[in-house]
Design a protein around this motif. Structure first.
Motif, PDB file in Angstrom:
ATOM      1  N   GLY A  38       7.614  -4.443   2.560  1.00 17.35           N
ATOM      2  CA  GLY A  38       7.658  -4.009   4.095  1.00 17.35           C
ATOM      3  C   GLY A  38       6.392  -2.838   4.235  1.00 17.35           C
ATOM      4  O   GLY A  38       6.662  -2.175   5.299  1.00 17.35           O
ATOM      5  N   LEU A  39       5.310  -3.033   3.738  1.00 11.63           N
ATOM      6  CA  LEU A  39       4.241  -2.158   4.001  1.00 11.63           C
ATOM      7  C   LEU A  39       3.602  -2.581   5.520  1.00 11.63           C
ATOM      8  O   LEU A  39       3.243  -1.537   6.222  1.00 11.63           O
ATOM      9  CB  LEU A  39       3.070  -2.540   3.042  1.00 11.63           C
ATOM     10  CG  LEU A  39       2.003  -1.327   3.042  1.00 11.63           C
ATOM     11  CD1 LEU A  39       2.449  -0.122   2.607  1.00 11.63           C
ATOM     12  CD2 LEU A  39       0.759  -1.690   1.953  1.00 11.63           C
ATOM     13  N   GLY A  40       3.808  -3.712   5.933  1.00  8.69           N
ATOM     14  CA  GLY A  40       3.426  -4.107   7.137  1.00  8.69           C
ATOM     15  C   GLY A  40       2.286  -4.781   7.589  1.00  8.69           C
ATOM     16  O   GLY A  40       1.349  -5.192   6.561  1.00  8.69           O
ATOM     17  N   ASN A  41       1.942  -5.553   8.309  1.00  2.60           N
ATOM     18  CA  ASN A  41       0.863  -6.606   8.590  1.00  2.60           C
ATOM     19  C   ASN A  41       0.836  -7.476   7.423  1.00  2.60           C
ATOM     20  O   ASN A  41      -0.467  -7.790   7.269  1.00  2.60           O
ATOM     21  CB  ASN A  41      -0.300  -5.735   8.821  1.00  2.60           C
ATOM     22  CG  ASN A  41       0.031  -4.863  10.220  1.00  2.60           C
ATOM     23  OD1 ASN A  41       0.060  -5.599  11.080  1.00  2.60           O
ATOM     24  ND2 ASN A  41      -0.098  -3.556  10.004  1.00  2.60           N
ATOM     25  N   GLY A  42       1.715  -7.792   6.754  1.00  2.00           N
ATOM     26  CA  GLY A  42       1.658  -8.889   5.644  1.00  2.00           C
ATOM     27  C   GLY A  42       0.964  -8.210   4.503  1.00  2.00           C
ATOM     28  O   GLY A  42       0.417  -9.203   3.892  1.00  2.00           O
ATOM     29  N   ILE A  43       0.621  -7.091   4.517  1.00  2.00           N
ATOM     30  CA  ILE A  43       0.136  -6.731   3.110  1.00  2.00           C
ATOM     31  C   ILE A  43       1.125  -6.285   2.018  1.00  2.00           C
ATOM     32  O   ILE A  43       1.995  -5.585   2.560  1.00  2.00           O
ATOM     33  CB  ILE A  43      -0.928  -5.331   3.649  1.00  2.00           C
ATOM     34  CG1 ILE A  43      -2.019  -6.273   4.400  1.00  2.00           C
ATOM     35  CG2 ILE A  43      -1.188  -4.870   2.406  1.00  2.00           C
ATOM     36  CD1 ILE A  43      -2.722  -4.942   5.152  1.00  2.00           C
ATOM     37  N   ASN A  44       0.732  -6.721   0.909  1.00  2.00           N
ATOM     38  CA  ASN A  44       1.392  -6.329  -0.455  1.00  2.00           C
ATOM     39  C   ASN A  44       0.707  -5.796  -1.432  1.00  2.00           C
ATOM     40  O   ASN A  44      -0.395  -6.298  -1.689  1.00  2.00           O
ATOM     41  CB  ASN A  44       2.434  -7.636  -0.783  1.00  2.00           C
ATOM     42  CG  ASN A  44       3.593  -7.819  -0.361  1.00  2.00           C
ATOM     43  OD1 ASN A  44       4.252  -6.830   0.091  1.00  2.00           O
ATOM     44  ND2 ASN A  44       3.706  -9.021  -0.050  1.00  2.00           N
ATOM     45  N   VAL A  45       1.005  -4.620  -2.026  1.00  2.00           N
ATOM     46  CA  VAL A  45       0.175  -4.233  -2.889  1.00  2.00           C
ATOM     47  C   VAL A  45       1.222  -3.965  -4.535  1.00  2.00           C
ATOM     48  O   VAL A  45       2.377  -3.601  -4.222  1.00  2.00           O
ATOM     49  CB  VAL A  45      -0.028  -2.562  -2.599  1.00  2.00           C
ATOM     50  CG1 VAL A  45      -0.871  -1.875  -3.877  1.00  2.00           C
ATOM     51  CG2 VAL A  45      -1.120  -2.785  -1.459  1.00  2.00           C
ATOM     52  N   LYS A  46       0.681  -4.479  -5.412  1.00  2.00           N
ATOM     53  CA  LYS A  46       1.458  -4.583  -6.553  1.00  2.00           C
ATOM     54  C   LYS A  46       0.573  -3.569  -7.591  1.00  2.00           C
ATOM     55  O   LYS A  46      -0.741  -3.961  -7.679  1.00  2.00           O
ATOM     56  CB  LYS A  46       1.365  -5.854  -7.073  1.00  2.00           C
ATOM     57  CG  LYS A  46       2.488  -6.243  -8.045  1.00  2.00           C
ATOM     58  CD  LYS A  46       2.317  -7.688  -8.658  1.00  2.00           C
ATOM     59  CE  LYS A  46       3.316  -8.508  -8.206  1.00  2.00           C
ATOM     60  NZ  LYS A  46       3.567  -9.958  -8.640  1.00  2.00           N
ATOM     61  N   ALA A  47       0.946  -2.795  -8.521  1.00  2.00           N
ATOM     62  CA  ALA A  47       0.321  -2.142  -9.537  1.00  2.00           C
ATOM     63  C   ALA A  47       1.040  -1.972 -10.629  1.00  2.00           C
ATOM     64  O   ALA A  47       2.352  -2.212 -10.788  1.00  2.00           O
ATOM     65  CB  ALA A  47      -0.147  -0.653  -9.017  1.00  2.00           C
ATOM     66  N   GLY A  48       0.530  -2.042 -11.906  1.00  2.00           N
ATOM     67  CA  GLY A  48       0.988  -2.204 -13.417  1.00  2.00           C
ATOM     68  C   GLY A  48       0.480  -3.126 -13.786  1.00  2.00           C
ATOM     69  O   GLY A  48      -0.718  -3.916 -13.915  1.00  2.00           O
ATOM     70  N   ARG A  49       1.533  -3.571 -15.002  1.00  2.00           N
ATOM     71  CA  ARG A  49       1.240  -4.732 -15.839  1.00  2.00           C
ATOM     72  C   ARG A  49       1.954  -6.002 -14.863  1.00  2.00           C
ATOM     73  O   ARG A  49       3.107  -5.642 -14.912  1.00  2.00           O
ATOM     74  CB  ARG A  49       1.695  -4.624 -17.229  1.00  2.00           C
ATOM     75  CG  ARG A  49       1.405  -5.775 -17.941  1.00  2.00           C
ATOM     76  CD  ARG A  49       1.660  -5.547 -19.405  1.00  2.00           C
ATOM     77  NE  ARG A  49       1.047  -4.343 -19.794  1.00  2.00           N
ATOM     78  CZ  ARG A  49       0.913  -4.185 -21.014  1.00  2.00           C
ATOM     79  NH1 ARG A  49       1.967  -4.446 -21.841  1.00  2.00           N
ATOM     80  NH2 ARG A  49       0.217  -3.126 -21.444  1.00  2.00           N
ATOM     81  N   PHE A  50       1.214  -6.987 -14.654  1.00  2.00           N
ATOM     82  CA  PHE A  50       1.921  -8.269 -14.179  1.00  2.00           C
ATOM     83  C   PHE A  50       1.033  -9.318 -14.431  1.00  2.00           C
ATOM     84  O   PHE A  50       0.090  -9.550 -15.006  1.00  2.00           O
ATOM     85  CB  PHE A  50       1.861  -8.104 -12.582  1.00  2.00           C
ATOM     86  CG  PHE A  50       0.412  -7.715 -11.962  1.00  2.00           C
ATOM     87  CD1 PHE A  50      -0.531  -8.617 -11.579  1.00  2.00           C
ATOM     88  CD2 PHE A  50       0.126  -6.295 -11.739  1.00  2.00           C
ATOM     89  CE1 PHE A  50      -1.696  -8.189 -11.033  1.00  2.00           C
ATOM     90  CE2 PHE A  50      -1.179  -6.103 -11.346  1.00  2.00           C
ATOM     91  CZ  PHE A  50      -1.901  -6.994 -10.725  1.00  2.00           C
ATOM     92  N   PHE A  51       1.494 -10.670 -14.239  1.00  2.00           N
ATOM     93  CA  PHE A  51       0.899 -11.795 -14.346  1.00  2.00           C
ATOM     94  C   PHE A  51       0.211 -12.204 -13.149  1.00  2.00           C
ATOM     95  O   PHE A  51       0.351 -11.881 -11.926  1.00  2.00           O
ATOM     96  CB  PHE A  51       2.059 -13.017 -14.432  1.00  2.00           C
ATOM     97  CG  PHE A  51       2.941 -13.151 -15.549  1.00  2.00           C
ATOM     98  CD1 PHE A  51       2.312 -13.194 -16.690  1.00  2.00           C
ATOM     99  CD2 PHE A  51       4.213 -12.646 -15.593  1.00  2.00           C
ATOM    100  CE1 PHE A  51       3.289 -13.138 -17.973  1.00  2.00           C
ATOM    101  CE2 PHE A  51       5.072 -12.703 -16.691  1.00  2.00           C
ATOM    102  CZ  PHE A  51       4.499 -13.106 -17.950  1.00  2.00           C
TER     103      PHE A  51
END
Lengths: 465, 291
Positions: A153-166
């Motif tokens: 729920g950062l807002g305005n449809g923005i998502n941030v992901k950090a780390g190790r991911f697929f």
């Protein structure tokens, strides 16, 4: 007799008024009682109302995704496999196999045992880590499959992901192995990513405020550099058609200006005839050469070196998923069609590590492939699926022999595979799968049978579309 | 790349669009309740032909969740297979857990059948209790009062409208409750597909004699059905009930064997059907069998 009756009648008549008086007083008493109770009920109701008014804005119950914090889940995966060819001889002409990209063990074996913990960290972040435990050449390996944090729920449809991911490249890539519809990865995933593309980095995605699902994203990944070694960009569009049909279309691009990829060693063919010729000179110091072919593989690796590519690398991917369920209720019957196409172009140098003298050649890679699969749940608890895989390669380089040794020569063979599976799902948390592959990855057709179980323990995960 | 993106971000943050509140309802009953209480722009994620336990986090749902100001769902783990994913993917702060725009109906009432033992050998049990509270008119009133407060909290400028709507809804709802003659249900028993009707049974005084699912979430098996049949031959039930989204095969088989009347009910309001109409219709359908 008569007189007696008369007397009884008279006395009854005389006593009647007192009887009526009694009823009257009873009525009175009852009325009092009723009034009293009504009053009491009224005060109680008022008190209740007061109590409700002060507490109502607060929920009585409080439930989250998990009763425990964090949500823990464990995936158990075991299988029995049978191959008509020797799995150690597996190769994919035109593709350099790395990582875990081989066929795996024959007979009884464990797949990935996954242990995952996830939770909302606070009101801003969600975090998840998955440990994959698996057997590799007789030893147990623990691998940190993913460990990331993600904004909520950062807002305005923005998502941030950090780390190790697929990576969000393609469709299947983001899904865990246990969520796949077949026991093994599509050939193109095996050929390009060693089954799955994951890396350390940062992902930012934006969901457009539209009725149609429209998402854009970029990823900055470590690649094989000390700075940002690779980039991806992806776009997805999807929606429903009526109540019963839904679809998702994706386009993604991966780019690394300077990437290094090294073959995992399962890959290049030990029973390869070209190899034999090259091997002649080494024969004298390896008497046991002919005895066991896996000894030979070790021997090959040791002396022929491990192929390694460095240079520029670009991948484009197109994916499409369509799902159907009668009335949009997938519980009893549903259908899923999935198609993905990948194309990788590379430009750089191919080196045989450990070769003496060091052998290297210029290299222009051109590899592509696609698969299409359809899965149908025809009755509750039972699913069946078909998959077709096909790869193409047109790699070129200055030293053609070196390309051949690295397994990057297409050998005029188009790798293909036909898969058929049947699943029984006793509950949402368990699955038993029987799969048959006719694998034409290389010139010798291999018939493969998998009998696999996948169980999920712990928290109730939610699966992606 | 980053620069461009942060610029885009800035532009988006700087221009909020103010409109009527958008409501995302997980099930039709909450959509209809919200409509009765003054909500206008309502999207319903499921129809009454769909099992709310087994919905997929479809792209269209994510897109709708992205723009919602208020999320109204059942909660109590009913939507656990898809809602957490929608919330995470939506990138929408208004409907995240703990925000006013996150309204779980079961958070506001006391739940029945809270399991004392959490073990999946008992099937797909809900750890916080039976979530199907919309079938209890008393609990619905409690939910309505709280939902009305939430609407006011999110959209305070229309407070008087919401209060008036709640007032008229409560009156109509209570009138409906009075209108229904509960006497004919007392002591009657029903066989159900899944333990979905618990709250309705409680309110009407109905008894549940068996479930067709051997364990919650596990489809009927022939061995379990034959046990149910044996029980019913000993002490027959008055009816066999299943929701229209559930598989009716087992229920129909049982009816053929026992001649017990069968009824398929709408578990939720149909499209554009009011909550009161649906509830009354459902109760009357059951009453018609008992008459």
């Amino acid at each position: 007799m008569r007189n007696r009756l008369l007397m009884a009648g008279v006395s009854l008549a005389l006593s009647y008024p007192t009887f009526a008086d009694d009823i009257g007083s009873l009525k009175q008493q009852l009325d009092n009682l009723k009034q009293d109770y009504e009053q009491r009920v009224q005060t109680l109701e008022n008190r209740l109302k007061k109590a409700e008014d002060t507490t109502q804005s607060k929920p009585i119950n409080n439930q989250a995704e998990n009763s425990f914090n964090p949500a823990i889940s464990l995936i158990l995966d075991g299988r029995y496999t049978s191959f008509s060819n020797d799995p150690d001889g597996y190769k994919l002409p035109g593709f350099m196999l790395d990582g875990e990209a081989g066929l795996g063990e024959e007979g009884f074996s464990l797949g990935h045992t996954e242990l995952a913990a996830s939770a909302n960290i606070d009101d801003k972040f969600y975090g998840k880590a998955t440990l994959a435990i698996h057997e590799h050449d007789g030893s147990t390996e623990v691998e940190l499959e993913e460990a990331f944090i993600q904004t909520i729920g950062l807002g305005n449809g923005i998502n941030v992901k950090a780390g190790r991911f697929f990576s969000a490249m393609g469709y299947l890539n983001e899904q865990h192995e246990h969520a796949w519809d077949f026991a093994d990865a599509p050939l193109i995933y095996r050929g390009l990513f060693g089954n799955q593309l994951r890396d350390d980095g940062l992902q930012i995605s934006y969901l457009a405020p539209t009725d149609t699902f429209l998402q854009f994203g970029v990823e900055a990944l470590k690649g094989s550099s000390s700075e940002i070694g690779a980039w991806t960009a992806f776009a997805n569009i999807g929606g429903d058609i009526g109540v019963e049909h839904s679809w998702l279309l994706g386009l993604s691009h991966w780019q690394a200006d300077d990437i290094e990829r090294t073959s995992g060693g399962h890959s290049h063919g030990d029973e390869h005839e070209e190899h034999e010729e090259h091997d002649e000179e080494n024969h004298e110091d390896h008497e046991e050469h002919e005895e066991e072919h896996h000894m030979e593989a070790e021997h090959d690796e040791h002396h022929m070196g491990t192929p390694s590519f460095s240079g520029e690398n670009k991948i484009i991917a197109l994916d499409f998923v369509y799902k159907w369920a009668p009335n949009g209720n997938p519980k009893y019957r549903n259908f899923k069609f999935q198609f993905e196409y990948f194309k990788r172009t590379e430009d750089g140098t191919l080196t045989l590590l450990d070769s003496d003298p060091l052998e290297a050649t210029s290299y222009d890679g051109d590899q592509s492939g696609w698969y299409a699969q359809a899965v149908y749940q025809f009755i509750p608890q039972w699913r069946t699926g078909l998959r077709y895989d096909q790869l193409n390669s047109g790699n070129s380089g200055f030293d053609v022999e070196l390309l051949e040794e690295a397994g990057l020569s297409g050998e005029d063979h188009t790798p293909r595979r036909y898969s058929l599976m049947l699943e029984w799902l006793p509950s949402e948390f368990s699955r038993i799968r029987l799969q048959f592959n006719r694998d034409e990855s290389y010139t010798d057709t291999d018939n493969q049978v998998f009998l696999q179980y996948t169980y999920s323990l712990g928290s109730h995960g939610s699966h992606q579309f | 790349m980053f620069k461009k993106f942060s610029l885009l971000l800035l532009v988006l943050v700087a221009t909020p669009i103010q409109a009527d509140i958008r409501i995302f309802a997980c099930e039709p009953e909450w959509a209809e309740l919200a409509r009765a209480l003054g909500g206008e722009q309502i999207y319903t994620a499921t129809t009454n032909q769909q099992d709310p336990h087994h919905i997929q986090a479809r792209p269209s749902l994510i897109a709708k969740a992205r723009r919602a100001d208020l999320l109204i769902c059942t909660g109590a783990e009913l939507e656990i297979g898809w809602l957490p994913l929608l919330l995470r993917k939506s990138g929408n702060p208004k409907i995240q857990a703990g925000q006013p725009g996150y309204f779980m109906a079961t958070d506001y009432v006391i739940l029945l059948d809270k399991p004392t033992q959490l073990d999946r050998s008992q099937g797909d049990v809900h750890s916080s209790g039976n979530p199907h509270v919309h079938l209890d008119p008393e609990r619905m009133l409690q939910v309505a009062e709280n939902l009305s407060k939430t609407l006011i909290q999110i959209d305070p400028s229309n407070q008087s409208t919401y209060q008036a709507k709640l007032e008229s809804f409560s009156q109509e709802w209570q009138a409906m409750m009075q209108r229904l003659d509960k006497q004919i249900f007392t002591g009657k028993s029903m066989v159900v597909y899944h333990n979905s009707w618990l709250y309705l049974q409680q309110w009407l005084g109905l008894k549940q004699s068996a479930t067709l699912e051997p364990k919650p979430g596990i489809p009927p098996t022939s061995s379990h059905l034959s046990r149910v049949l044996a029980t019913l031959q000993q002490s027959p039930a008055n009816m066999i009930v299943y929701a229209k989204y559930q598989d009716g095969k087992a229920a129909k088989w049982l009816t053929q064997k026992t001649n017990i009347p069968i009824v398929a009910l709408d578990f939720s309001p149909a499209t554009e059907e009011s909550l009161i109409h649906w509830f009354e219709r459902t109760v009357n359908q059951i009453a018609a069998i008992l008459k």
